[in-house]
Design an enzyme around this catalytic site. Structure first.
Site, PDB file in Angstrom:
ATOM      1  N   ARG A 235       0.847  -1.185   0.000  1.00  9.56           N
ATOM      2  CA  ARG A 235       0.000   0.000   0.000  1.00  9.56           C
ATOM      3  C   ARG A 235       0.884   1.238   0.000  1.00  9.56           C
ATOM      4  NH1 ARG A 235      -3.718  -2.417  -1.435  1.00  9.56           N
ATOM      5  NH2 ARG A 235      -5.753  -2.731  -0.469  1.00  9.56           N
ATOM      6  N   HIS A 283      -1.499   0.615  -9.530  1.00 10.89           N
ATOM      7  CA  HIS A 283      -2.192  -0.257  -8.562  1.00 10.89           C
ATOM      8  C   HIS A 283      -2.938  -1.386  -9.275  1.00 10.89           C
ATOM      9  CE1 HIS A 283      -4.235  -0.525  -4.362  1.00 10.89           C
ATOM     10  NE2 HIS A 283      -4.218  -1.713  -4.960  1.00 10.89           N
TER      11      HIS A 283
HETATM   12  P1  NDP Z   1      -1.942 -11.294   4.879  1.00 12.96           P
HETATM   13  O1  NDP Z   1      -2.774 -10.714   5.964  1.00 12.96           O
HETATM   14  O2  NDP Z   1      -2.156 -12.712   4.478  1.00 12.96           O
HETATM   15  O3  NDP Z   1      -0.387 -11.158   5.250  1.00 12.96           O
HETATM   16  C1  NDP Z   1       0.134 -10.002   5.815  1.00 12.96           C
HETATM   17  C2  NDP Z   1       1.561 -10.284   6.246  1.00 12.96           C
HETATM   18  O4  NDP Z   1       2.123  -9.083   6.779  1.00 12.96           O
HETATM   19  C3  NDP Z   1       1.646 -11.333   7.365  1.00 12.96           C
HETATM   20  O5  NDP Z   1       2.751 -12.180   7.171  1.00 12.96           O
HETATM   21  C4  NDP Z   1       1.844 -10.492   8.609  1.00 12.96           C
HETATM   22  O6  NDP Z   1       2.536 -11.135   9.664  1.00 12.96           O
HETATM   23  C5  NDP Z   1       2.675  -9.366   8.058  1.00 12.96           C
HETATM   24  N1  NDP Z   1       2.593  -8.194   8.921  1.00 12.96           N
HETATM   25  C6  NDP Z   1       1.513  -7.440   9.225  1.00 12.96           C
HETATM   26  N2  NDP Z   1       1.833  -6.480  10.099  1.00 12.96           N
HETATM   27  C7  NDP Z   1       3.151  -6.633  10.362  1.00 12.96           C
HETATM   28  C8  NDP Z   1       4.073  -5.961  11.201  1.00 12.96           C
HETATM   29  N3  NDP Z   1       3.694  -4.917  11.955  1.00 12.96           N
HETATM   30  N4  NDP Z   1       5.345  -6.388  11.230  1.00 12.96           N
HETATM   31  C9  NDP Z   1       5.750  -7.445  10.488  1.00 12.96           C
HETATM   32  N5  NDP Z   1       4.914  -8.139   9.663  1.00 12.96           N
HETATM   33  C10 NDP Z   1       3.632  -7.726   9.612  1.00 12.96           C
HETATM   34  O7  NDP Z   1      -2.097 -10.318   3.634  1.00 12.96           O
HETATM   35  P2  NDP Z   1      -1.911 -10.660   2.084  1.00 12.96           P
HETATM   36  O8  NDP Z   1      -0.623 -11.362   1.911  1.00 12.96           O
HETATM   37  O9  NDP Z   1      -3.118 -11.303   1.540  1.00 12.96           O
HETATM   38  O10 NDP Z   1      -1.851  -9.183   1.459  1.00 12.96           O
HETATM   39  C11 NDP Z   1      -0.877  -8.242   1.889  1.00 12.96           C
HETATM   40  C12 NDP Z   1      -1.230  -6.854   1.381  1.00 12.96           C
HETATM   41  O11 NDP Z   1      -1.024  -6.771  -0.021  1.00 12.96           O
HETATM   42  C13 NDP Z   1      -2.688  -6.424   1.541  1.00 12.96           C
HETATM   43  O12 NDP Z   1      -2.961  -6.001   2.853  1.00 12.96           O
HETATM   44  C14 NDP Z   1      -2.811  -5.309   0.530  1.00 12.96           C
HETATM   45  O13 NDP Z   1      -2.489  -4.072   1.141  1.00 12.96           O
HETATM   46  C15 NDP Z   1      -1.761  -5.646  -0.509  1.00 12.96           C
HETATM   47  N6  NDP Z   1      -2.362  -5.991  -1.803  1.00 12.96           N
HETATM   48  C16 NDP Z   1      -2.045  -5.220  -2.891  1.00 12.96           C
HETATM   49  C17 NDP Z   1      -2.556  -5.536  -4.131  1.00 12.96           C
HETATM   50  C18 NDP Z   1      -2.152  -4.763  -5.339  1.00 12.96           C
HETATM   51  O14 NDP Z   1      -2.710  -4.985  -6.419  1.00 12.96           O
HETATM   52  N7  NDP Z   1      -1.186  -3.869  -5.244  1.00 12.96           N
HETATM   53  C19 NDP Z   1      -3.462  -6.665  -4.320  1.00 12.96           C
HETATM   54  C20 NDP Z   1      -3.710  -7.421  -3.129  1.00 12.96           C
HETATM   55  C21 NDP Z   1      -3.167  -7.077  -1.908  1.00 12.96           C
HETATM   56  P3  NDP Z   1       1.895 -12.421  10.398  1.00 12.96           P
HETATM   57  O15 NDP Z   1       1.961 -13.532   9.357  1.00 12.96           O
HETATM   58  O16 NDP Z   1       2.807 -12.673  11.522  1.00 12.96           O
HETATM   59  O17 NDP Z   1       0.502 -12.060  10.757  1.00 12.96           O
HETATM   60  C1  OXD Z   2      -6.341  -5.456  -2.788  1.00 12.90           C
HETATM   61  C2  OXD Z   2      -5.904  -4.520  -3.791  1.00 12.90           C
HETATM   62  O1  OXD Z   2      -6.162  -5.185  -1.613  1.00 12.90           O
HETATM   63  O2  OXD Z   2      -6.395  -4.564  -4.911  1.00 12.90           O
HETATM   64  O3  OXD Z   2      -6.871  -6.505  -3.168  1.00 12.90           O
HETATM   65  O4  OXD Z   2      -5.050  -3.696  -3.540  1.00 12.90           O
END
Ligand code: NDP
Ligand code: OXD
Length: 320
Positions: A235, A283
């Site tokens: 993000r 994005h």
């Molecule tokens: P998940 O919730 O499955 O994974 C998030 C990961 O981030 C986890 O491993 C989590 O740790 C880690 N995390 C969260 N907070 C912290 C922190 N403070 N310190 C260290 N690690 C942290 O999310 P997804 O993998 O499904 O998606 C990740 C992000 O990708 C979404 O939130 C979204 O913002 C972005 N996204 C962007 C898209 C795009 O087109 N650009 C499309 C889809 C998603 P833990 O495993 O320990 O909980």
């Molecule tokens: C999502 C994105 O969060 O599109 O799925 O960014």
């Protein structure tokens, strides 16, 4: 037809978020349930049991007194978490192979692009310069992935198959075959090894502007690439954009692939648009596909109504 209605609240701007397209898909997969595109002043809000949303306006969801579940149509829920009136109900996010695989394509594409010096080679083509630089093997490069959730863990496995060394960092400890995993306070040890930094974190209070100069300065300075590279598809709120620009200028970063920005759409006067070291995408690293996601939501509703558990419910305390 007395099934609770599904309200659709989609705001996004780009073609993929065309409410008409989503309405059609939800109509197909929920044939025996009213599906209503909001706002619709003629529809009784008490009949709405489910909401499928992308960036609804703050306060919109508080207007449905009999709402049972909120389905976010993307993976990231940061826009919803910013709504102080968000009803205290299960909030389900997207985590499906279709989205995950699209993100892995983006990550692998951009890791390879920097590793194979594509920016230099495209510029060489533009100026007709036959002057290849030395190459190095993929296993000379360590890709460090911040966020080892649905997306980060999958990308890690595929990057390994391509031949990169991969390390990861998350909030809680993780085990991924062949991928040394760091967590929490071990961030600096993770950064020291990293040549290509991939950020797939959610935007939360803890991760805001985590991608800043202080962090970039801790990346591996001895990379065969000359300088480390940033790939952010998490993000825009995760990044300090002035720091990215100044680190690209002074060589702290050798390049950046950015898919997300503090302000979207990216303003036309942003220096990122024309920066020679930036590969920019609007994005769309991983689109949520209306066919796949409408099915995912419809199946979850059926299961929920049959007394089953919902998948991928957001932990409101953690914010993701
Ligand atoms: P998940 O919730 O499955 O994974 C998030 C990961 O981030 C986890 O491993 C989590 O740790 C880690 N995390 C969260 N907070 C912290 C922190 N403070 N310190 C260290 N690690 C942290 O999310 P997804 O993998 O499904 O998606 C990740 C992000 O990708 C979404 O939130 C979204 O913002 C972005 N996204 C962007 C898209 C795009 O087109 N650009 C499309 C889809 C998603 P833990 O495993 O320990 O909980
Ligand atoms: C999502 C994105 O969060 O599109 O799925 O960014």
């Amino acid at each position: 037809m007395n099934k609770g209605a599904l309200a659709l609240l989609v705001h996004g701007g780009t073609d993929n978020w065309s409410p008409v397209r989503w309405m059609k898909r939800f109509g197909d997969v929920c044939p025996d349930r009213p599906v209503v595109q909001m706002p619709d002043a003629s529809f009784d809000p008490t009949k709405v049991h489910y909401a499928a949303v992308w960036k609804p306006k703050p306060g919109d969801l508080a207007g449905f007194p009999n709402l049972r579940v909120i389905f976010n149509l993307g993976a990231g829920v940061d826009a919803l978490m910013a709504d102080s009136t968000l009803p205290d109900l299960p909030l389900v996010r997207v985590a499906v192979p279709d989205l995950t695989e699209r993100m892995t394509e983006y990550v692998v594409l951009h890791a390879l692009m920097h590793h194979r010096q594509e920016l230099y080679l495209r510029e060489s083509q533009r100026v007709k310069r036959w002057s290849p630089q030395p190459q190095w093997a993929a296993n000379a490069i360590t890709v460090g992935i911040m966020g080892l959730g649905a997306l980060g863990a999958h990308a890690a496995g595929v990057l390994r198959h391509v031949g990169f060394k991969v390390v990861g960092w998350s909030r809680s400890p993780k085990e991924i075959a062949g991928v040394p995993c760091f967590h929490g306070e071990q961030l600096d040890a993770f950064l020291r090894q990293t040549d290509i930094l991939v950020c797939l974190l959610p935007a939360t209070a803890d991760t805001r502007q985590i991608l800043n100069r202080g962090l970039f300065e801790k990346l591996n300075r001895d990379s065969p690439m000359g300088a480390p590279v940033l790939i952010n598809a998490g993000r825009g709120a995760l990044q300090n954009e002035a720091d990215i620009l100044s680190c690209l200028e002074d060589g702290t970063l050798g390049g950046a692939s950015l898919d997300v920005y503090v302000k979207e759409p990216l303003p036309t006067d942003s220096p990122f648009w024309t920066h020679p070291k930036v590969v920019l995408t609007p994005h769309n690293a991983a689109d949520t596909d209306p066919d796949e996601i409408s099915k995912y939501v419809a199946q979850q509703i059926e299961r929920f109504e049959a007394g089953g558990a919902l998948d991928n419910v957001v932990d409101r305390g953690r914010g993701y």
